[in-house]
Scaffold this active site. Structure first.
Site, short mmCIF file in Angstrom:
data_model
loop_
_atom_site.label_atom_id
_atom_site.label_comp_id
_atom_site.label_asym_id
_atom_site.label_seq_id
_atom_site.Cartn_x
_atom_site.Cartn_y
_atom_site.Cartn_z
N GLU A 72 13.70 -4.69 -20.05
CA GLU A 72 12.81 -3.81 -19.26
C GLU A 72 13.49 -3.35 -17.99
OE1 GLU A 72 10.30 -2.09 -18.98
OE2 GLU A 72 8.49 -2.92 -19.88
N ASP A 73 12.99 -2.25 -17.44
CA ASP A 73 13.49 -1.81 -16.13
C ASP A 73 12.80 -2.56 -15.00
OD1 ASP A 73 11.06 -0.55 -16.66
OD2 ASP A 73 11.66 1.40 -15.89
N ILE A 74 11.47 -2.62 -15.06
CA ILE A 74 10.76 -3.24 -13.94
C ILE A 74 9.47 -3.89 -14.42
CG2 ILE A 74 9.67 -1.03 -13.29
CD1 ILE A 74 10.02 -1.99 -10.31
N ASP A 101 5.92 -5.15 -13.09
CA ASP A 101 5.02 -5.05 -11.94
C ASP A 101 3.84 -5.99 -12.19
OD1 ASP A 101 3.55 -4.24 -9.77
OD2 ASP A 101 3.37 -2.15 -10.35
N GLY A 155 3.03 -6.88 -15.14
CA GLY A 155 3.48 -7.66 -16.28
C GLY A 155 2.77 -7.31 -17.58
N LEU A 156 1.79 -6.42 -17.47
CA LEU A 156 0.97 -6.09 -18.63
C LEU A 156 1.78 -5.43 -19.76
CD1 LEU A 156 -1.97 -6.57 -19.02
CD2 LEU A 156 -2.43 -4.23 -18.28
N THR A 157 2.62 -4.48 -19.39
CA THR A 157 3.41 -3.78 -20.40
C THR A 157 4.27 -4.77 -21.17
OG1 THR A 157 3.53 -1.90 -18.88
CG2 THR A 157 5.04 -1.88 -20.75
N LYS A 205 8.95 -7.03 -9.43
CA LYS A 205 8.32 -6.77 -8.13
C LYS A 205 7.62 -8.01 -7.62
CE LYS A 205 7.39 -1.90 -7.71
NZ LYS A 205 6.41 -0.83 -7.53
P1 XMP Z 1 3.47 -3.24 -15.45
O1 XMP Z 1 2.43 -3.23 -14.37
O2 XMP Z 1 2.86 -3.12 -16.80
O3 XMP Z 1 4.25 -1.92 -15.17
O4 XMP Z 1 4.37 -4.44 -15.31
C1 XMP Z 1 5.49 -1.70 -15.57
C2 XMP Z 1 5.77 -0.21 -15.61
O5 XMP Z 1 5.29 0.45 -14.42
C3 XMP Z 1 6.22 1.39 -13.96
N1 XMP Z 1 6.62 1.03 -12.58
C4 XMP Z 1 7.57 1.63 -11.85
N2 XMP Z 1 8.44 2.63 -12.15
N3 XMP Z 1 9.37 2.48 -9.98
C5 XMP Z 1 9.33 3.05 -11.21
O6 XMP Z 1 10.12 3.93 -11.46
C6 XMP Z 1 8.55 1.48 -9.61
O7 XMP Z 1 8.62 1.00 -8.47
C7 XMP Z 1 7.60 1.03 -10.60
N4 XMP Z 1 6.65 0.06 -10.59
C8 XMP Z 1 6.07 0.09 -11.81
C9 XMP Z 1 7.38 1.31 -14.92
O8 XMP Z 1 7.25 2.38 -15.84
C10 XMP Z 1 7.24 0.01 -15.65
O9 XMP Z 1 7.71 0.00 -16.97
#
Ligand code: XMP
Ligand code: MG
Length: 187
Positions: free
Chosen positions: A107-109, A111, A113-115, A139
């Site tokens: 994954e890239d990020i 946040d 964690g749901l995705t 994050k």
């Molecule tokens: P969750 O909340 O499911 O979200 O962990 C993950 C997705 O949210 C997007 N995301 C970001 N994308 N900069 C970004 O370019 C950010 O700071 C950021 N924070 C959340 C991202 O698509 C990630 O897969």
């Protein structure tokens, strides 16, 4: 380039500061590559980057692995309007056989964690023996859900700001920045 370095002039209007410089990123990715190589020797894992955000991280991480591995890509899309259920649709794995495989979702990020949580559940259901997770950024946020398992491999923890670059976008912009920067509000 290092954290705190001046933002290159072409991105100055949009990016507030350099959070992680390209040299910091490549050093850490190499280290992570060694760590994963040590853990997965002989297992021929399948790297499963989540598009698009992890395309640059995945390319660098893959080249830093010192073991045989395969790579497949998936796309994940949250269903609009059902965010509370956290349902995510996955595409790109049609015809990909993950049965009996060791899989590392990249994954890239992370946040809330749901995705990632939804992706892991779906990959497990495809018959992989072992599914672990790797993220470029996690994050530090109080939005993280308590039902989300900890990420196995984390390159960097970042503060709760919107970040771009090294694959991460804002409205499809900034993915190609060689560093990770904090976006200015409404850039
Ligand atoms: P969750 O909340 O499911 O979200 O962990 C993950 C997705 O949210 C997007 N995301 C970001 N994308 N900069 C970004 O370019 C950010 O700071 C950021 N924070 C959340 C991202 O698509 C990630 O897969
Ligand atoms: Mg995005």
């Amino acid at each position: 380039m290092e954290a705190g370095d001046e933002v290159p002039a072409i991105w100055k209007d949009d990016v507030r500061e350099v959070l992680l410089g390209s040299a910091d990123i490549s050093a850490r990715v190499r280290q992570l590559g060694k760590e994963i190589s040590a853990a997965y020797g002989g297992l021929n894992p399948v790297m499963l980057p989540v598009l698009k955000g992890s395309y640059i991280f995945a390319a660098d991480l893959s080249r830093s692995l010192e073991i045989p591995h395969e790579i497949q890509f998936l796309r994940a899309r949250s269903y609009v309007g059902t965010e509370s259920s956290g349902d995510v649709s996955i595409s790109g794995l049609e015809g990909v056989d993950l049965r009996e495989r060791h899989v590392i979702v990249v994954e890239d990020i992370v946040d809330t964690g749901l995705t990632l949580k939804c992706i892991l559940k779906k990959i497990r259901a495809l018959g992989a023996i072992d599914v672990r997770s790797c993220t470029l950024l996690q994050k530090d946020t109080n939005r993280r859900r308590s039902d989300v398992p900890p990420v196995d491999y984390i390159a960097f923890h970042v503060q709760d700001e919107f970040v771009v670059g090294y694959g991460l976008d804002y409205n499809q912009r900034f993915r190609h920045l060689p560093f990770i920067g904090i976006l200015k509000p409404h850039a």
